[in-house]
Design a protein around this motif. Sequence first.
Motif, PDB file in Angstrom:
ATOM      1  N   ALA A 391      33.253  31.410  38.915  1.00 43.16           N
ATOM      2  CA  ALA A 391      34.190  32.772  38.034  1.00 43.16           C
ATOM      3  C   ALA A 391      34.922  31.769  36.892  1.00 43.16           C
ATOM      4  CB  ALA A 391      35.037  33.153  38.875  1.00 43.16           C
ATOM      5  N   SER A 392      35.071  30.289  36.609  1.00 36.07           N
ATOM      6  CA  SER A 392      36.124  29.495  35.790  1.00 36.07           C
ATOM      7  C   SER A 392      34.847  29.421  35.023  1.00 36.07           C
ATOM      8  CB  SER A 392      36.783  28.385  36.794  1.00 36.07           C
ATOM      9  OG  SER A 392      35.561  27.526  36.763  1.00 36.07           O
ATOM     10  N   GLU A 393      33.462  29.781  34.761  1.00 34.40           N
ATOM     11  CA  GLU A 393      33.216  29.019  33.931  1.00 34.40           C
ATOM     12  C   GLU A 393      33.138  30.645  32.840  1.00 34.40           C
ATOM     13  OE1 GLU A 393      30.645  25.896  36.050  1.00 34.40           O
ATOM     14  OE2 GLU A 393      29.324  27.362  35.843  1.00 34.40           O
ATOM     15  N   LEU A 394      32.948  31.747  33.242  1.00 33.08           N
ATOM     16  CA  LEU A 394      32.879  33.201  32.606  1.00 33.08           C
ATOM     17  C   LEU A 394      34.124  33.636  31.794  1.00 33.08           C
ATOM     18  CD1 LEU A 394      31.864  35.570  35.539  1.00 33.08           C
ATOM     19  CD2 LEU A 394      30.155  34.381  33.896  1.00 33.08           C
ATOM     20  N   PRO A 395      33.606  33.890  30.481  1.00 40.21           N
ATOM     21  CA  PRO A 395      35.435  33.732  29.539  1.00 40.21           C
ATOM     22  C   PRO A 395      35.784  34.953  29.958  1.00 40.21           C
ATOM     23  CG  PRO A 395      32.294  34.542  28.837  1.00 40.21           C
ATOM     24  CD  PRO A 395      32.296  33.841  30.423  1.00 40.21           C
ATOM     25  N   GLU A 396      36.925  35.061  29.866  1.00 43.60           N
ATOM     26  CA  GLU A 396      38.172  35.896  30.224  1.00 43.60           C
ATOM     27  C   GLU A 396      38.020  37.434  30.125  1.00 43.60           C
ATOM     28  OE1 GLU A 396      41.864  34.877  28.446  1.00 43.60           O
ATOM     29  OE2 GLU A 396      43.045  36.594  29.917  1.00 43.60           O
ATOM     30  N   ASN A 397      36.902  37.720  29.004  1.00 46.31           N
ATOM     31  CA  ASN A 397      36.635  39.278  29.429  1.00 46.31           C
ATOM     32  C   ASN A 397      36.122  39.779  29.826  1.00 46.31           C
ATOM     33  OD1 ASN A 397      39.063  39.536  27.428  1.00 46.31           O
ATOM     34  ND2 ASN A 397      37.498  39.407  24.965  1.00 46.31           N
ATOM     35  N   ALA A 398      34.791  38.815  29.823  1.00 46.48           N
ATOM     36  CA  ALA A 398      33.853  39.197  30.744  1.00 46.48           C
ATOM     37  C   ALA A 398      34.443  38.933  32.262  1.00 46.48           C
ATOM     38  CB  ALA A 398      32.465  37.613  31.157  1.00 46.48           C
ATOM     39  N   LEU A 399      35.522  38.144  33.019  1.00 44.36           N
ATOM     40  CA  LEU A 399      35.844  38.615  34.267  1.00 44.36           C
ATOM     41  C   LEU A 399      36.923  40.150  34.161  1.00 44.36           C
ATOM     42  CD1 LEU A 399      37.285  34.902  35.004  1.00 44.36           C
ATOM     43  CD2 LEU A 399      35.660  36.496  35.838  1.00 44.36           C
ATOM     44  N   LYS A 400      37.728  40.341  32.881  1.00 43.18           N
ATOM     45  CA  LYS A 400      38.273  41.174  32.936  1.00 43.18           C
ATOM     46  C   LYS A 400      37.448  42.343  33.449  1.00 43.18           C
ATOM     47  CE  LYS A 400      42.280  40.228  30.428  1.00 43.18           C
ATOM     48  NZ  LYS A 400      42.773  39.787  27.903  1.00 43.18           N
ATOM     49  N   ILE A 402      34.482  42.923  35.310  1.00 39.06           N
ATOM     50  CA  ILE A 402      34.044  43.139  36.203  1.00 39.06           C
ATOM     51  C   ILE A 402      35.170  43.560  36.831  1.00 39.06           C
ATOM     52  CG2 ILE A 402      33.573  41.348  38.135  1.00 39.06           C
ATOM     53  CD1 ILE A 402      32.254  39.149  36.025  1.00 39.06           C
ATOM     54  N   GLY A 403      36.843  43.059  36.580  1.00 39.65           N
ATOM     55  CA  GLY A 403      37.491  43.480  37.706  1.00 39.65           C
ATOM     56  C   GLY A 403      38.109  44.576  37.113  1.00 39.65           C
ATOM     57  N   ARG A 404      37.784  44.989  35.881  1.00 37.04           N
ATOM     58  CA  ARG A 404      37.705  46.611  35.404  1.00 37.04           C
ATOM     59  C   ARG A 404      37.425  47.426  36.192  1.00 37.04           C
ATOM     60  NH1 ARG A 404      41.281  50.478  35.535  1.00 37.04           N
ATOM     61  NH2 ARG A 404      40.992  52.122  34.073  1.00 37.04           N
ATOM     62  N   VAL A 405      36.127  46.856  36.441  1.00 34.65           N
ATOM     63  CA  VAL A 405      34.636  47.702  36.922  1.00 34.65           C
ATOM     64  C   VAL A 405      35.386  48.171  37.982  1.00 34.65           C
ATOM     65  CG1 VAL A 405      32.395  48.206  37.797  1.00 34.65           C
ATOM     66  CG2 VAL A 405      32.825  47.523  35.501  1.00 34.65           C
ATOM     67  N   ALA A 406      35.306  46.692  39.365  1.00 30.33           N
ATOM     68  CA  ALA A 406      35.417  46.931  40.770  1.00 30.33           C
ATOM     69  C   ALA A 406      36.815  48.000  40.902  1.00 30.33           C
ATOM     70  CB  ALA A 406      36.403  45.298  40.642  1.00 30.33           C
ATOM     71  N   MET A 415      29.348  39.318  43.638  1.00 25.58           N
ATOM     72  CA  MET A 415      28.303  38.409  43.291  1.00 25.58           C
ATOM     73  C   MET A 415      27.823  39.417  41.430  1.00 25.58           C
ATOM     74  SD  MET A 415      25.813  38.045  45.541  1.00 25.58           S
ATOM     75  CE  MET A 415      26.274  39.448  47.260  1.00 25.58           C
ATOM     76  N   VAL A 416      27.806  38.063  40.789  1.00 27.94           N
ATOM     77  CA  VAL A 416      27.392  38.411  39.406  1.00 27.94           C
ATOM     78  C   VAL A 416      26.069  37.921  38.785  1.00 27.94           C
ATOM     79  CG1 VAL A 416      27.530  38.896  37.403  1.00 27.94           C
ATOM     80  CG2 VAL A 416      30.010  39.476  38.624  1.00 27.94           C
ATOM     81  N   SER A 417      24.924  38.767  38.337  1.00 30.18           N
ATOM     82  CA  SER A 417      23.791  38.224  38.172  1.00 30.18           C
ATOM     83  C   SER A 417      23.580  37.414  36.598  1.00 30.18           C
ATOM     84  CB  SER A 417      22.330  38.313  38.083  1.00 30.18           C
ATOM     85  OG  SER A 417      22.210  39.335  37.326  1.00 30.18           O
ATOM     86  N   VAL A 418      23.332  36.659  35.757  1.00 27.89           N
ATOM     87  CA  VAL A 418      23.846  36.646  34.168  1.00 27.89           C
ATOM     88  C   VAL A 418      22.437  35.735  34.032  1.00 27.89           C
ATOM     89  CG1 VAL A 418      26.190  35.328  34.792  1.00 27.89           C
ATOM     90  CG2 VAL A 418      24.841  33.766  35.349  1.00 27.89           C
ATOM     91  N   SER A 423      18.445  31.310  40.217  1.00 24.81           N
ATOM     92  CA  SER A 423      19.651  30.355  40.338  1.00 24.81           C
ATOM     93  C   SER A 423      20.639  30.962  39.609  1.00 24.81           C
ATOM     94  CB  SER A 423      19.370  28.843  40.405  1.00 24.81           C
ATOM     95  OG  SER A 423      18.965  29.379  38.570  1.00 24.81           O
ATOM     96  N   GLN A 424      20.643  31.656  38.508  1.00 28.52           N
ATOM     97  CA  GLN A 424      21.727  32.471  37.781  1.00 28.52           C
ATOM     98  C   GLN A 424      22.383  33.550  38.116  1.00 28.52           C
ATOM     99  OE1 GLN A 424      18.602  33.082  34.311  1.00 28.52           O
ATOM    100  NE2 GLN A 424      20.007  32.207  33.992  1.00 28.52           N
ATOM    101  N   LEU A 425      23.745  33.075  38.825  1.00 23.89           N
ATOM    102  CA  LEU A 425      24.373  34.138  39.815  1.00 23.89           C
ATOM    103  C   LEU A 425      25.477  33.609  40.292  1.00 23.89           C
ATOM    104  CD1 LEU A 425      23.297  36.032  41.796  1.00 23.89           C
ATOM    105  CD2 LEU A 425      23.047  35.182  43.818  1.00 23.89           C
ATOM    106  N   VAL A 426      26.724  34.259  39.603  1.00 18.15           N
ATOM    107  CA  VAL A 426      27.656  33.858  40.058  1.00 18.15           C
ATOM    108  C   VAL A 426      28.395  34.850  41.470  1.00 18.15           C
ATOM    109  CG1 VAL A 426      30.497  33.591  39.787  1.00 18.15           C
ATOM    110  CG2 VAL A 426      28.116  33.295  37.017  1.00 18.15           C
ATOM    111  N   THR A 427      28.622  33.850  42.248  1.00 18.37           N
ATOM    112  CA  THR A 427      29.253  34.542  43.504  1.00 18.37           C
ATOM    113  C   THR A 427      31.493  34.571  43.632  1.00 18.37           C
ATOM    114  OG1 THR A 427      29.284  32.788  44.384  1.00 18.37           O
ATOM    115  CG2 THR A 427      27.943  34.057  45.124  1.00 18.37           C
ATOM    116  N   LEU A 428      31.782  35.485  43.253  1.00 18.55           N
ATOM    117  CA  LEU A 428      33.143  36.257  43.143  1.00 18.55           C
ATOM    118  C   LEU A 428      33.945  35.780  44.081  1.00 18.55           C
ATOM    119  CD1 LEU A 428      32.439  38.655  40.144  1.00 18.55           C
ATOM    120  CD2 LEU A 428      33.577  36.150  39.734  1.00 18.55           C
TER     121      LEU A 428
END
Length: 428
Positions: A391-400, A402-406, A415-418, A423-428
């Motif tokens: 998660a720390s490697e994602l831009p703040e707006n991308a995290l926002k 994701i957070g808003r969708v949730a 989990m988010v695929s990029v 292997s292109q997977l971010v686990t939150l």
Amino acid sequence: MPVTILIGAQWGDEGKGRFVDWFAKSADIVARYSGGDNAGHTVAVGDTVYKMHLVPSGVLHANVVAVMGNGMVINALNLVKEIDHLRGMGVTITPDNLLVSSRAHLITPAHIAQDKAREQQRGAGAIGTTLRGIGPAYFDKTARKGLRVGEMLNLTTFEDALRRALAEANEQLARDGFEQVEIEENVARYLEAAQQLQPFIRDTSIYLHERLQAGARVVSEGAQGTLLDIDHGSYPFVTSSSPTVGGSLTGLGIGVTHIERVLGVAKAFSTRVGGGPMPTEQNNAIGDRLRGSGENFWDEFGTTTGRPRRCGWLDAVMLRYAAAINGFTELALTKLDVLSGFEELKIAVAYELDGVRMAYPPSTAEAQARAVPIYETLAGWTENISNARQASELPENALKYIGRVAELCGVPIRMVSVGPERSQLVTL
Ligand code: IMP
């Protein structure tokens, strides 16, 4: 409780295959419960891309048993072809790691002819099916005149039953003015396929029961998506099975008490193939950009039919509905990388219909087609996120985003695929 169910939260093509693949790493069994070769599951391992239509993607893992459940409809010829194709790519497939339910139904060439005929008869109201014979096979199942996989175990009685089914379908095709299917050659091909498939045929419900009793971990692999469900989708623009959580239980013959997690898989935007309402569709440059050029296998063109997918903004109204129908315990979001570079991103947070604000979609296709999305606009990001793994490697707006969708659908995103690779997977 050892069962994890994976379900498409939109109109199919959410990228379920790669999550099945991810969960299969720590599973003993991957079991598919619905649909047939209308599905297309893509898994990229390094430079190798596996495309599967029938065989559960768990078969790519050495210690996993892949099960094709009773809720499926199976084209025996295409299953044989797919097994041969995967073996040709170096995948081991034996009756020890692939089991096919004796209760699953068979798709015959007559079902494919009927699918095409019915679509032609529908004219402008065509569903836009995959023309794989799915609807007619489920039709025969519920009409209690279908052929089941287990019938292939006795070639003599199977031959009679198949011949009769093809002849009966031909009568109807002829009455409706459509070309009939050839019988002798098709019977010969099916008998050959039956011989090849016989070793794989089992009572998979009892197999699953016994393995669950012994502590096996099972991943239940969905096909299509919640919004194509025969009951819960935009009827009649739906498939003929239940890709939702209930379909998983009846389609495998397992009890609810085994379920631990119900993971919804959703794309970070919306896509749909075929006809039917899609409130957030962008029939413009935004849609074109989301679709991609078609040069890459992950662009938005059907794995099964090659048709360009309709693309649009994420629809949180539909996603909220999918979460309600399935009781998702968590969500995985795919293709977030495709949103990189958009200055602004929109999410439909509600619909307006006849002056009323709605948090959930109306139940008829007609009303869904008239519903006007109410959008919320979020700031985009420009960074390439395909190398992010945490998660720390994602831009703040991308995290926002994701957070808003949730928040909008009331389910945590885990989990988010990029990117398309395993292997292109971010686990939150
Ligand atoms: P059928 O399942 O071939 O009868 O098609 C019914 C509808 O479901 C059509 O709109 C298809 O495009 C859609 N559909 C069926 N399977 C898939 C899938 O795997 N992904 C996306 N759409 C699908």
